[in-house]
Design an enzyme around this catalytic site. Structure first.
Site, short mmCIF file in Angstrom:
data_model
loop_
_atom_site.label_atom_id
_atom_site.label_comp_id
_atom_site.label_asym_id
_atom_site.label_seq_id
_atom_site.Cartn_x
_atom_site.Cartn_y
_atom_site.Cartn_z
N TYR A 168 0.81 -1.22 0.00
CA TYR A 168 0.00 0.00 0.00
C TYR A 168 0.84 1.27 0.00
O TYR A 168 0.66 2.15 -0.84
CB TYR A 168 -0.95 0.01 1.20
CG TYR A 168 -1.75 1.27 1.32
CD1 TYR A 168 -2.81 1.52 0.43
CD2 TYR A 168 -1.44 2.25 2.27
CE1 TYR A 168 -3.55 2.69 0.51
CE2 TYR A 168 -2.17 3.41 2.35
CZ TYR A 168 -3.22 3.64 1.47
OH TYR A 168 -3.94 4.81 1.55
N LYS A 172 1.27 4.28 -3.06
CA LYS A 172 0.91 5.69 -2.94
C LYS A 172 2.10 6.59 -3.22
O LYS A 172 1.95 7.69 -3.77
CB LYS A 172 0.31 5.97 -1.56
CG LYS A 172 -1.05 5.31 -1.34
CD LYS A 172 -2.08 5.77 -2.37
CE LYS A 172 -3.46 5.24 -2.06
NZ LYS A 172 -4.50 5.72 -3.02
#
Length: 245
Positions: A168, A172
């Site tokens: 994750y 990003k």
């Protein structure tokens, strides 16, 4: 920015995306609710219409370029242009997969690849599909919903307590970097491209453990989706201002 615009929000049937769609509709803009599930998208659009907004739904799976192309074709036939694209859809992990699959000592490549497919490659596919329609707008904008979890400055601070997430967080980081590439590359065409951080919002992605409401999390994206032509581009902000890269 006061003119009526056509805005598409991915992952708009729930959570932050639903609130972005609702706030844009409340401002008088037409919102295209993009969702993987047709029924979920239609329900969200119907709710917005019941609240007095102008909204339609379109099926869009960001991990499927053919789905993105079909959604763009539907928007073209219905509206002829797109003024704002909000790349909101994202995942923290794939359903049913342990968070251990993102830890340095037990990372699973397939899990990390799946997260990137949605959070990074999906943005590329969706943006490519809708760029021709954005180019028909007088004030085109792209907003990428990123996260401070991907901020190298923040993560490298020893005081940062965010959980380690080898899929994750880097997804990003990559998305924020991608935003800069698009901002620079599309600047000659007047297309404004910015990244925003919604903060730690209580959604199903984190088991509703967040400290902010989805409505609060939507504010930064709505602000950047409605900036006027000639506004900022290549920025990374949250509701309070600049987020460190």
């Amino acid at each position: 920015m006061n003119e009526h615009m056509i805005a598409l929000v991915t992952g708009a049937n729930k959570g932050i995306g639903r609130q972005i769609a609702g706030q844009l509709a409340a401002l008088g803009h037409t919102v295209v609710v993009a969702a993987r599930n047709a029924d979920a998208g239609e329900r969200a659009a119907a709710e917005l219409r019941a609240d007095g907004g102008n909204a339609v739904a379109v099926v869009l799976d960001v991990t499927d370029p053919a789905s993105a192309a079909a959604a763009a074709d539907a928007v073209k036939r219905r509206f002829g242009r797109l003024d704002a694209l909000v790349n909101n859809a994202g995942i923290v992990a794939t359903p049913g997969v342990s968070f251990a699959a993102q830890q340095p000592g037990s990372a699973e490549v397939d899990e990390i690849r799946a997260i990137f497919e949605t959070n990074f490659f999906g943005v590329i596919s969706v943006t490519a599909a809708f760029l021709p329609l954005l180019r028909l707008s007088e004030a085109p904008r792209i907003v990428n919903v990123s996260s401070v979890a991907g901020s190298l400055s923040a993560v490298s601070n020893p005081a940062t307590t965010d959980p380690i997430a080898g899929g994750y967080a880097p997804s990003k980081t990559a998305l924020t970097s991608l935003t800069l590439q698009y901002a620079k590359g599309l600047a000659p065409e007047g297309i404004l491209v910015n990244a925003v951080c919604p903060g730690f919002v209580a959604t199903d992605l984190n088991g509703f453990r967040g400290t902010r409401t989805p409505a609060q999390g939507a504010l930064a994206a709505v602000r950047m989706a409605t900036i006027p032509a000639g506004g900022p581009t290549g920025t990374f902000t949250d509701e309070a201002g600049t987020v460190p890269w």
